[in-house]
Design a protein around this motif. Structure first.
Motif, PDB file in Angstrom:
ATOM      1  N   GLU A 157      42.534  33.967  43.284  1.00 34.88           N
ATOM      2  CA  GLU A 157      41.194  34.370  43.686  1.00 34.88           C
ATOM      3  C   GLU A 157      40.604  35.358  42.685  1.00 34.88           C
ATOM      4  N   ARG A 158      39.387  35.064  42.252  1.00 33.91           N
ATOM      5  CA  ARG A 158      38.727  35.896  41.252  1.00 33.91           C
ATOM      6  C   ARG A 158      38.446  37.296  41.789  1.00 33.91           C
ATOM      7  N   ASP A 159      38.022  37.401  43.021  1.00 34.23           N
ATOM      8  CA  ASP A 159      37.700  38.712  43.595  1.00 34.23           C
ATOM      9  C   ASP A 159      38.927  39.604  43.630  1.00 34.23           C
ATOM     10  N   THR A 160      40.097  39.014  43.950  1.00 32.94           N
ATOM     11  CA  THR A 160      41.330  39.802  44.000  1.00 32.94           C
ATOM     12  C   THR A 160      41.677  40.342  42.622  1.00 32.94           C
ATOM     13  N   ARG A 161      41.521  39.495  41.595  1.00 34.46           N
ATOM     14  CA  ARG A 161      41.803  39.941  40.226  1.00 34.46           C
ATOM     15  C   ARG A 161      40.914  41.115  39.842  1.00 34.46           C
ATOM     16  N   GLU A 162      39.635  40.987  40.098  1.00 35.08           N
ATOM     17  CA  GLU A 162      38.697  42.033  39.677  1.00 35.08           C
ATOM     18  C   GLU A 162      38.880  43.315  40.489  1.00 35.08           C
ATOM     19  N   THR A 163      39.232  43.159  41.762  1.00 35.94           N
ATOM     20  CA  THR A 163      39.519  44.345  42.581  1.00 35.94           C
ATOM     21  C   THR A 163      40.728  45.083  42.029  1.00 35.94           C
ATOM     22  N   PHE A 164      41.744  44.328  41.647  1.00 39.99           N
ATOM     23  CA  PHE A 164      42.951  44.928  41.074  1.00 39.99           C
ATOM     24  C   PHE A 164      42.625  45.638  39.764  1.00 39.99           C
ATOM     25  N   ALA A 165      41.809  45.011  38.903  1.00 38.14           N
ATOM     26  CA  ALA A 165      41.428  45.632  37.631  1.00 38.14           C
ATOM     27  C   ALA A 165      40.661  46.930  37.871  1.00 38.14           C
ATOM     28  N   ASP A 166      39.747  46.932  38.843  1.00 36.85           N
ATOM     29  CA  ASP A 166      38.995  48.154  39.155  1.00 36.85           C
ATOM     30  C   ASP A 166      39.923  49.242  39.701  1.00 36.85           C
ATOM     31  N   ARG A 167      40.914  48.824  40.477  1.00 38.74           N
ATOM     32  CA  ARG A 167      41.875  49.793  41.033  1.00 38.74           C
ATOM     33  C   ARG A 167      42.637  50.490  39.917  1.00 38.74           C
ATOM     34  N   LEU A 168      43.015  49.729  38.886  1.00 38.65           N
ATOM     35  CA  LEU A 168      43.762  50.318  37.772  1.00 38.65           C
ATOM     36  C   LEU A 168      42.881  51.231  36.934  1.00 38.65           C
ATOM     37  N   ARG A 169      41.609  50.896  36.809  1.00 43.79           N
ATOM     38  CA  ARG A 169      40.695  51.734  36.012  1.00 43.79           C
ATOM     39  C   ARG A 169      40.549  53.129  36.610  1.00 43.79           C
ATOM     40  N   ASN A 170      40.828  53.265  37.874  1.00 41.56           N
ATOM     41  CA  ASN A 170      40.701  54.563  38.536  1.00 41.56           C
ATOM     42  C   ASN A 170      41.908  55.462  38.288  1.00 41.56           C
ATOM     43  N   GLU A 171      42.972  54.915  37.725  1.00 43.61           N
ATOM     44  CA  GLU A 171      44.148  55.728  37.405  1.00 43.61           C
ATOM     45  C   GLU A 171      43.831  56.615  36.201  1.00 43.61           C
ATOM     46  N   ASN A 172      44.185  57.903  36.280  1.00 39.94           N
ATOM     47  CA  ASN A 172      43.787  58.828  35.211  1.00 39.94           C
ATOM     48  C   ASN A 172      44.489  58.572  33.889  1.00 39.94           C
ATOM     49  N   PHE A 173      45.622  57.859  33.885  1.00 42.16           N
ATOM     50  CA  PHE A 173      46.327  57.595  32.621  1.00 42.16           C
ATOM     51  C   PHE A 173      45.904  56.270  31.988  1.00 42.16           C
ATOM     52  N   GLU A 217      43.263  53.982  30.118  1.00 41.23           N
ATOM     53  CA  GLU A 217      42.062  54.109  29.282  1.00 41.23           C
ATOM     54  C   GLU A 217      41.205  52.855  29.294  1.00 41.23           C
ATOM     55  N   GLY A 218      41.776  51.717  29.661  1.00 40.54           N
ATOM     56  CA  GLY A 218      40.990  50.483  29.711  1.00 40.54           C
ATOM     57  C   GLY A 218      41.780  49.350  30.319  1.00 40.54           C
ATOM     58  N   VAL A 219      41.075  48.409  30.936  1.00 43.55           N
ATOM     59  CA  VAL A 219      41.700  47.240  31.560  1.00 43.55           C
ATOM     60  C   VAL A 219      40.899  46.008  31.187  1.00 43.55           C
ATOM     61  N   SER A 220      41.588  44.943  30.846  1.00 43.15           N
ATOM     62  CA  SER A 220      40.930  43.692  30.473  1.00 43.15           C
ATOM     63  C   SER A 220      41.590  42.530  31.202  1.00 43.15           C
ATOM     64  N   LEU A 221      40.795  41.564  31.616  1.00 45.53           N
ATOM     65  CA  LEU A 221      41.275  40.306  32.181  1.00 45.53           C
ATOM     66  C   LEU A 221      41.052  39.205  31.158  1.00 45.53           C
ATOM     67  N   SER A 222      42.057  38.361  30.968  1.00 41.70           N
ATOM     68  CA  SER A 222      41.914  37.331  29.947  1.00 41.70           C
ATOM     69  C   SER A 222      42.826  36.152  30.246  1.00 41.70           C
TER      70      SER A 222
END
Length: 804
Positions: A486-502, A504-509
């Motif tokens: 599911e695309r929404d699950t992937r993007e939610t997970f990527a946004d969740r990781l972006r909130n971690e202070n360590f 610096e960037g997240v990419s889906l590919s």
């Protein structure tokens, strides 16, 4: 008589402990390497030999012209070939189709239980089970896979899916496999025993091939088009008796000509691969063993063993002077030449026998040290009957090869001259002297060649590590996501990781920034009144990909995650005829049948190993096929903690998945894993070769010094100094090493240059290193001769000349 021979042999071994130690060390090392190589080769050639009619089983492979004059071979076959191969070819006794599924989620509906993902699931037709027969514990082997939505499982799967059940009890039970976005429900119609022999066919769940057609998924799995190739689609045939490979390929050419007649540009050629070659090529679990690597190991084992034999011959010949009077007395007492030869061969066999036992110990030590270099699943036992038989045959061979010449040298001594100590009177050309010097030259030539190869390999691998790749690879981690999830699950997970202070960037590919995989396609660029068609490397990525990997933007902007936008690289500009990056921005091109706009140009980066040139590249956006998540972590962060934290978050988002995060730099190191193994093998071989060569030099110098002891003493009486005497003795060895170096240069250059040609980015041939290696070996040889001869040069001449 034989007992006496071995008694004398043991006495001589005890009397000459140093000589025996040198022999045992050299021969045992040579035998240990050969024993290990024999077991590796035997192991690699032992896969899938147990199948009935194994010599008549072939896999049909494809050969595609990648570019003019360059062919790409693959184990894939187009789906339609599997439909017609037995109809078109009269000598096909049985065909077997297999379609491999990857990362398939397995569930048991009646238990409401998920069992995780498996890579041991495949679609198979009844013919596959007839070609690769198994022991059936339940079900009918001829009908179990006939009907759609039927399945056959192995005992291993049965015990995992239905614990405590007997084979007949699981017939009729349902299993649900979830492959990408397709769910496959099938009833168990058979249970078979797992193979307990060595095999590359590790599959445990077989779903009837007709299930694909019933579900209308032929196009989804790419089985309808002659132009579609997917390595998941495999075709095996069992041919009629007395049918050769050439006959099959002649028929396959007819099929290719017939079905590709309308489109010559996309024509595929097919060829038959015998089952015996399967383990050495593209197999299912990426455990293929390089046949060239195996051949190289055989050559190396042979060379090291040969050097050990030459060393034995040199040293035994050198020691012959000490046994001349023994030979004279034995001949005087009536011993015949044949008896003496047999006696000396018995002594050789005694030394070789001791070396054989030591070789088993060395072989085990070498195995443990080179564990990561050896084939997966290789667990040798050097005390099994096969290894012991090989070792015994090897010992007999070594006894004759190593001991025959020294035995003839000793046995030919004339009694009257031997008893007077006149065995060294040589007139004119001496075969013995010629052989001893040339055997030493051969030893040092091999050693120098090995060392040069290692220095070149090491220099190239260091060069590779130091090269800028055009992207950031440090502190970058990646993981696999559920394919077609599911695309929404992937993007939610990527946004969740972006909130971690360590983070610096997240990419889906859909691809790593650099990997062994490649997607190529044609892109059409309009140029005035014409069009330019360019073969490009395509990467499916999101807009964050550029920032995460710090790709350099030369012109334009990043993509805004729009399907009609493209980024291209610098090499694309040259192929498309653009003068500068800005000129390409805004150009509308045709890709995949759609018009797309070039919105930016990035600098070149190495998306594959440095063995390949950088292709013209386009970065596109198609989120439906994203299955990778790439994370850039702060360089100040503890990497172990970051990895653990990312994996915990992954588990929260995908509780049923088992994927983990990996480091990008470790992935890049895999590009050169085989080269690193080659470097290690050659490094070991050069160490063994130089060690054995030094032992051989010790033997030759012993012989020479023993012959010239009285000459050295007379020179010392006449006023020669110790350094002068050492220089006198060493001069001939300088020439031997120089000749060895001259003979070693070309083979070393040829082999290292051939290896370097595999790299698009490579060092210049380091000829100065050649000289350095030669000089280093010369110094080592002079040290050995100097230490050996200094004792003789310092001895009191009166002790040596008192008998004159």
């Amino acid at each position: 008589m034989l007992k006496n021979y071995f008694t004398i042999a043991l006495r001589n071994i005890k009397r000459n402990k140093l000589r025996t130690l040198v022999h045992v060390l050299g021969l045992s090392l040579g035998m240990a390497v050969c024993l290990l190589v024999f077991n590796v080769v035997w192991f690699a050639h032992g896969f899938d030999t147990f199948h009935d009619h194994a010599d008549r089983i072939y896999r049909i492979n494809s050969s595609i012209e990648w570019e003019p004059g360059s062919f790409f071979q693959s184990s894939a076959t187009p789906g339609p070939l599997g439909e017609v191969v037995d109809e078109e070819l009269a000598n096909i006794f049985q065909k077997g189709r297999l379609y491999i599924l990857h990362e398939t989620m397995v569930s048991i509906p009646e238990q409401n239980r998920q069992l995780g993902r498996s890579n041991k699931v495949a679609f198979a037709d009844p013919g596959f089970m007839q070609i690769f027969q198994r022991e059936w514990l339940a079900g009918d082997p001829y009908t179990a896979l006939n009907e759609p939505e039927s399945a056959v499982i192995t005992v291993a799967s049965m015990e995992k899916y239905f614990p405590g059940s007997a084979p007949h009890d699981v017939l009729g039970k349902e299993i649900l496999w979830l492959d990408a976005n397709d769910s496959i429900m099938a009833q168990v119609k058979g249970v078979v025993r797992d193979y307990d022999q060595k095999t590359d066919f590790f599959f445990q769940d077989f779903i009837s091939f007709s299930t694909i057609k019933k579900k209308g998924k032929e196009d989804w799995y790419g089985l309808q088009s002659w132009g579609n190739l997917n390595t998941s689609s495999q075709l095996f045939v069992l041919v009629a008796e007395h049918t050769g490979k050439s006959e099959i390929e002649e028929g396959l050419k007819t099929i290719s000509d017939k079905y590709y007649a309308e489109d010559a540009n996309s024509k595929n050629e097919f060829f038959a691969e015998p089952l015996a070659n399967f383990h050495f090529n593209e197999n299912f679990d990426n455990t293929a063993v390089s046949r060239s690597m195996l051949d190289g190991l055989i050559y190396i084992g042979f060379i090291i063993l040969l050097l050990a034999c030459l060393n034995f011959i040199n040293l035994e010949t050198a020691q012959a002077i000490n046994r001349a009077k023994e030979v004279g007395i034995r001949k005087t007492l009536g011993s015949r030449r044949g008896q003496l030869i047999f006696q000396f061969l018995s002594e050789t066999f005694a030394i070789v026998l001791i070396s054989g036992f030591v070789a088993i110990l060395f072989a085990d030590l070498i195995t443990q040290y080179f564990r990561e270099y050896l084939p997966q699943g290789f667990e040798p036992s050097y005390f099994n009957s096969l290894s012991l038989v090989f070792l015994f045959v090897l010992m007999l061979l070594l006894t004759f090869v190593s001991g025959l010449y020294p035995a003839f040298v000793l046995a030919k001594y004339q009694p009257q001259r031997a008893l007077k100590g006149e065995v060294h009177h040589v007139q004119g050309f001496s075969v013995g002297v010629f052989l001893r010097k040339n055997l030493t030259v051969i030893q040092f030539s091999a050693s120098i060649a090995f060392i040069i190869l290692v220095t070149v390999l090491t220099s190239q691998l260091k060069f590779i590590k130091s090269q800028p790749l055009g992207f950031e690879k440090d502190a970058v981690l990646y993981t696999n996501l559920p394919f077609m999830g599911e695309r929404d699950t992937r993007e939610t997970f990527a946004d969740r990781l972006r909130n971690e202070n360590f983070v610096e960037g997240v990419s889906l590919s859909g691809v790593l920034v650099s990997s062994n995989s490649i997607w190529t396609s044609d892109l059409i660029v309009p140029r005035d009144t014409s069009e330019t068609r360019i073969n490009i490397h395509v990467m499916n990525v999101d807009s964050s990909f550029v920032d995460v990997h710090q790709l350099k933007l030369l012109a334009g902007r990043k993509s805004n995650n729009q399907k009609d936008e493209l980024l291209v690289n610098r090499n694309f500009l040259h192929e498309a005829g653009f003068g500068n990056p800005s000129e390409a921005v805004g150009t509308i091109v045709r890709f995949g049948g759609d018009n797309k706009t070039i919105v930016g140009v990035i600098d070149n980066f190495n998306a594959r190993s440095l063995k390949e040139e950088i292709m013209p590249m386009a970065l596109t956006y198609n989120p439906d096929y994203f299955y990778l998540l790439i994370t850039k972590v702060s360089g100040k962060q503890n990497m172990a903690y970051a990895k653990e934290r990312l994996e915990n978050l992954y588990k929260e988002m995908y509780p049923e998945e088992t994927a983990s995060f990996s480091f990008m730099d470790e992935q890049l190191a895999q590009f050169y894993e085989e080269d690193r193994k080659i470097q290690g093998v050659f490094g070991f071989a050069s160490g063994m070769a130089i060690l054995i060569s030094i032992l051989g030099l010790f033997g030759l110098s012993s012989f020479t010094i023993a012959q010239r002891t009285k000459e050295i003493s007379i020179r010392k009486v006449l006023g020669a100094g110790v350094l002068q005497l050492i220089g006198l003795i060493s001069t001939q060895y300088v020439w031997l090493v120089l000749i060895s170096f001259a003979l070693a240069v070309y083979p070393a250059y040829y082999l290292s240059n051939m290896w370097l040609q595999e790299f698009a980015y490579k060092i210049e041939m380091p000829f100065l290193m050649y000289l350095g290696v030669g000089f280093g070996v010369l110094i080592l040889a002079l040290l050995v001769v100097g230490f050996h001869s200094i004792g003789v040069a310092k001895r009191n001449p009166a002790e040596i000349l008192k008998s004159e």
